[in-house]
Structures are given as C-alpha cells and as structure tokens.
Design a protein around this motif. Structure first.
Motif, PDB file in Angstrom:
ATOM      1  N   ASP A  11       1.236  -1.241  -0.313  1.00 33.76           N
ATOM      2  CA  ASP A  11      -0.025  -0.077   0.310  1.00 33.76           C
ATOM      3  C   ASP A  11       0.810   1.214  -0.125  1.00 33.76           C
ATOM      4  OD1 ASP A  11      -1.674   2.008   1.321  1.00 33.76           O
ATOM      5  OD2 ASP A  11      -2.192   1.560   2.245  1.00 33.76           O
ATOM      6  N   ILE A  20      -4.048  -9.151   0.857  1.00 35.39           N
ATOM      7  CA  ILE A  20      -5.727  -8.539   0.535  1.00 35.39           C
ATOM      8  C   ILE A  20      -6.568 -10.282   0.935  1.00 35.39           C
ATOM      9  CG2 ILE A  20      -7.484  -8.514  -1.344  1.00 35.39           C
ATOM     10  CD1 ILE A  20      -4.652  -7.946  -3.314  1.00 35.39           C
ATOM     11  N   ASN A  24     -13.730  -5.416  -3.214  1.00 31.63           N
ATOM     12  CA  ASN A  24     -14.671  -4.985  -2.548  1.00 31.63           C
ATOM     13  C   ASN A  24     -15.058  -4.008  -3.821  1.00 31.63           C
ATOM     14  OD1 ASN A  24     -16.198  -6.346  -1.072  1.00 31.63           O
ATOM     15  ND2 ASN A  24     -15.517  -4.596   0.132  1.00 31.63           N
ATOM     16  N   CYS A  27     -11.738  -1.693  -4.393  1.00 34.73           N
ATOM     17  CA  CYS A  27     -11.675  -1.236  -2.530  1.00 34.73           C
ATOM     18  C   CYS A  27     -10.786  -2.614  -2.171  1.00 34.73           C
ATOM     19  CB  CYS A  27     -12.316  -0.410  -1.856  1.00 34.73           C
ATOM     20  SG  CYS A  27     -11.958  -0.180   0.219  1.00 34.73           S
ATOM     21  N   LEU A  28      -9.568  -2.518  -1.376  1.00 39.08           N
ATOM     22  CA  LEU A  28      -8.654  -4.055  -1.269  1.00 39.08           C
ATOM     23  C   LEU A  28      -8.907  -4.044   0.696  1.00 39.08           C
ATOM     24  CD1 LEU A  28      -5.763  -4.114  -3.534  1.00 39.08           C
ATOM     25  CD2 LEU A  28      -7.796  -5.152  -3.479  1.00 39.08           C
ATOM     26  N   VAL A  29      -9.249  -4.883   1.069  1.00 41.58           N
ATOM     27  CA  VAL A  29      -9.516  -5.035   2.032  1.00 41.58           C
ATOM     28  C   VAL A  29      -7.763  -5.707   2.317  1.00 41.58           C
ATOM     29  CG1 VAL A  29      -9.997  -5.785   4.874  1.00 41.58           C
ATOM     30  CG2 VAL A  29     -11.254  -5.160   2.853  1.00 41.58           C
ATOM     31  N   THR A  31      -4.994  -6.810   4.909  1.00 44.23           N
ATOM     32  CA  THR A  31      -4.301  -7.653   6.675  1.00 44.23           C
ATOM     33  C   THR A  31      -3.155  -8.011   7.540  1.00 44.23           C
ATOM     34  OG1 THR A  31      -4.723  -9.550   6.286  1.00 44.23           O
ATOM     35  CG2 THR A  31      -6.303  -8.359   6.794  1.00 44.23           C
ATOM     36  N   TRP A  38      -7.030  -3.076   7.023  1.00 49.90           N
ATOM     37  CA  TRP A  38      -7.990  -1.259   6.333  1.00 49.90           C
ATOM     38  C   TRP A  38      -7.721  -1.661   5.247  1.00 49.90           C
ATOM     39  CZ3 TRP A  38      -2.806  -3.610   6.528  1.00 49.90           C
ATOM     40  CH2 TRP A  38      -1.329  -3.425   5.465  1.00 49.90           C
ATOM     41  N   ASP A  39      -8.848  -0.621   4.143  1.00 47.49           N
ATOM     42  CA  ASP A  39      -8.907  -0.235   3.711  1.00 47.49           C
ATOM     43  C   ASP A  39      -7.891   0.091   2.379  1.00 47.49           C
ATOM     44  OD1 ASP A  39     -11.480  -1.785   3.854  1.00 47.49           O
ATOM     45  OD2 ASP A  39     -12.217   0.073   4.157  1.00 47.49           O
ATOM     46  N   ALA A  40      -7.652  -0.377   1.399  1.00 50.67           N
ATOM     47  CA  ALA A  40      -6.826   0.501   0.121  1.00 50.67           C
ATOM     48  C   ALA A  40      -7.702   0.877  -1.081  1.00 50.67           C
ATOM     49  CB  ALA A  40      -5.172  -0.029   0.747  1.00 50.67           C
ATOM     50  N   LEU A  41      -7.477   1.676  -1.692  1.00 48.78           N
ATOM     51  CA  LEU A  41      -8.007   1.617  -2.859  1.00 48.78           C
ATOM     52  C   LEU A  41      -6.248   0.559  -3.873  1.00 48.78           C
ATOM     53  CD1 LEU A  41      -8.341   5.124  -3.602  1.00 48.78           C
ATOM     54  CD2 LEU A  41     -10.586   2.919  -3.087  1.00 48.78           C
ATOM     55  N   THR A  42      -7.111   0.184  -5.070  1.00 49.02           N
ATOM     56  CA  THR A  42      -6.349  -0.225  -6.018  1.00 49.02           C
ATOM     57  C   THR A  42      -5.508   0.230  -6.732  1.00 49.02           C
ATOM     58  OG1 THR A  42      -7.719  -0.695  -7.816  1.00 49.02           O
ATOM     59  CG2 THR A  42      -7.771  -2.527  -6.914  1.00 49.02           C
TER      60      THR A  42
END
Length: 64
Positions: A11, A20, A24, A27-29, A31, A38-42
């Motif tokens: 990220d 990953i 969604n 949006c990637l979740v 860990t 946490w969420d991160a955009l592709t």
C-alpha cells in the motif's frame, strides 16, 4: 492493476505490505499480522517485491 485475494501487496500511501483479505470493486481489505485490517484502493497498491514478500511471510510465520 488486477489483484487476487491472498496476494501480498504494498500500500504505497501507508508504506505497509499486507495480504489481500477481500476485494470490493476498487477497494482492497488488507491485513498484517498483529494489526487491524485496513482499506486501500487498488490504484494505491502495487505487487510486493520478492524481498517484501519474504519479510511479510516471515512476520506471518512468527505470529502463527
């Protein structure tokens, strides 16, 4: 860039490597061992380098 669940990515906004957990849309979740997900955009992520992947897998093994 296209990612699959369980890929290890960097990220770039946080400078953290994570696995990953879920995808969604854009949006990637992500860990990490002993950290909250946490969420991160592709668009913010890129594949982890081999060294980053090794370090991350070592962290996962130590946390298990």
């Amino acid at each position: 860039m296209r990612f699959d669940a369980q890929d290890i990515v960097l990220d770039t906004t946080r400078g953290n490597v994570g696995r990953i957990d879920a995808i969604n849309g854009d949006c990637l979740v992500l860990t990490r061992p002993d950290h909250a997900p946490w969420d991160a955009l592709t668009s913010w992520c890129m594949p982890a380098t081999p060294a980053e992947r090794r370090d991350f897998e070592d962290q996962e093994a130590a946390a298990a």
